[in-house]
Design an enzyme around this catalytic site. Structure first.
Site, PDB file in Angstrom:
ATOM      1  N   HIS A 286       0.041   0.907   9.726  1.00  0.00           N
ATOM      2  CA  HIS A 286      -1.245   1.384   9.219  1.00  0.00           C
ATOM      3  C   HIS A 286      -2.095   1.967  10.347  1.00  0.00           C
ATOM      4  CE1 HIS A 286       0.058  -2.072   6.701  1.00  0.00           C
ATOM      5  NE2 HIS A 286      -0.201  -1.220   5.734  1.00  0.00           N
TER       6      HIS A 286
ATOM      7  N   LYS B 194       5.687  -8.027   2.614  1.00  0.00           N
ATOM      8  CA  LYS B 194       5.394  -7.751   4.023  1.00  0.00           C
ATOM      9  C   LYS B 194       4.209  -8.610   4.461  1.00  0.00           C
ATOM     10  CE  LYS B 194       4.602  -3.299   3.911  1.00  0.00           C
ATOM     11  NZ  LYS B 194       4.393  -3.286   2.441  1.00  0.00           N
TER      12      LYS B 194
ATOM     13  N   HIS C 147       3.622   4.751   2.759  1.00  0.00           N
ATOM     14  CA  HIS C 147       4.795   4.374   3.546  1.00  0.00           C
ATOM     15  C   HIS C 147       6.087   4.922   2.937  1.00  0.00           C
ATOM     16  CE1 HIS C 147       2.060   1.765   5.615  1.00  0.00           C
ATOM     17  NE2 HIS C 147       1.886   0.990   4.574  1.00  0.00           N
TER      18      HIS C 147
ATOM     19  N   GLY D 297       0.808  -1.195   0.000  1.00  0.00           N
ATOM     20  CA  GLY D 297       0.000   0.000   0.000  1.00  0.00           C
ATOM     21  C   GLY D 297       0.849   1.256   0.000  1.00  0.00           C
TER      22      GLY D 297
END
Length: 331
Positions: free
Chosen positions: A218, A104, A56, A53
């Site tokens: 997150h 991850k 980051h 996602g």
């Protein structure tokens, strides 16, 4: 919501267009959300692919380049890339020696990378996947079964990328990636929440005098919500948790004090000073160190401490030249 954006729905492609404009050494498809080294594929070289996602940064797209990743896939903010993205990145960097997927440990990432690997195998591209699960804060959390993949991802991508750049085969590169993950632990803390642009509201709420110990990247809950601690107390909690899971005394280590996106570098160095004192007091030798924003969570205030127990071989691969938007030295 105060953010430097145009349209919340276009945050990722807009950012990728900026990455392409700033770094012409990369091939960026902003609509497909894939970032590839301009010289890929390279015949005879193992390809190294990661992704996840967005939110980051510089992980993962900022680590594409010489000595690190060959390609990265950018999902929506805090959302896994889809299998078609991962497959396209995989085939784009296949030089005939196979491709390593660095994944991850989040449920969406694991499932989508697994499906992409199966699709790549159908196209006669050999793929080996390595899972990153270094977070010692909690065993299971939102988005994941087992430990979360956090700061070790940077170490795995750098060291595996260096070995692939040196011409090692797929099995050797994958073995080194697994070794780095096994020898690395992380622990993060949050002093504030972050806000996903599409949501418009903070992911979680902290009281004025509260912090989250063991937070995920997150904004997932950690071990404990507690009253604010000093930098030294925060670092003690992080390193004590790491040391209880992976004893550090007598080791030569690589230490990362990582900003989560909203912490000034001034404060990160205060945290690093506390980490250096703690490690020296526990018989640990800091052989390599890194301070800065590398694995972030949008604008979250806080930090993550990541420690890898080095071997001479891993130290040499860490030192090897790298040239990416987010990490560079030695060239």
């Amino acid at each position: 919501m105060r953010k430097l954006i145009n349209d919340p729905a276009e945050v990722v492609p807009d950012a990728l267009r900026g990455l392409a404009a700033a770094h012409p050494c990369l091939r960026v498809d902003a609509q497909a959300r894939i970032v590839v080294r301009r010289d890929a594929p390279r015949a005879g070289k193992v390809g190294v692919v990661s992704g996840g996602g967005s939110g980051h940064e510089p992980l993962h797209a900022g680590f594409v380049g010489f000595g690190m990743l060959d390609a990265a896939c950018a999902g929506e903010v805090f959302t896994s890339p889809v299998p078609d993205q991962i497959l396209a990145a995989t085939t784009a960097v296949d030089g005939g020696e196979g491709v390593l997927h660095i994944v991850k440990n989040y449920t969406g990432d694991v499932l989508n990378f697994r499906m992409a690997a199966e699709l790549a195998e159908d196209e006669e591209v050999e793929v080996v996947s390595v899972l990153v699960d270094d977070d010692v804060a909690v065993q299971d959390s939102t988005y994941t079964a087992g430990r979360r993949g956090t700061g070790a991802t940077l170490f795995v991508e750098k060291i595996a990328g260096a070995l692939a750049e040196a011409g090692a085969g797929l099995a050797e590169v994958a073995a080194a990636a697994r070794e780095v993950n096994e020898r690395t632990r992380s622990f993060g803390v949050a002093l504030s929440s972050c806000t996903v642009p599409a949501a418009g509201d903070p992911t979680f709420t902290l009281g004025e005098d509260e912090m989250e110990l063991g937070v995920g990247i997150h904004g997932e809950p950690g071990r404990e919500r507690t009253k604010r601690l000093t930098a030294a107390e925060i670092v003690d909690a992080a390193l004590s948790a790491i040391d209880s899971d992976m004893p550090l005394s007598g080791s030569d280590v690589l230490v990362l004090v990582n900003g989560m996106g909203g912490t000034p570098l001034l404060e990160q160095y205060i945290a690093y000073a506390a980490a250096a004192d703690w490690l020296a007091g526990h018989g640990v030798t800091v052989a390599r160190s890194l301070v800065g924003d590398y694995v972030t969570s949008l604008e979250m205030a806080g930090c993550m401490v990541t420690v890898c127990r080095l071997t001479p071989e891993l130290a040499g691969l860490w030192d090897a030249p790298v040239e990416t938007p987010g990490l560079r030295w030695g060239r």
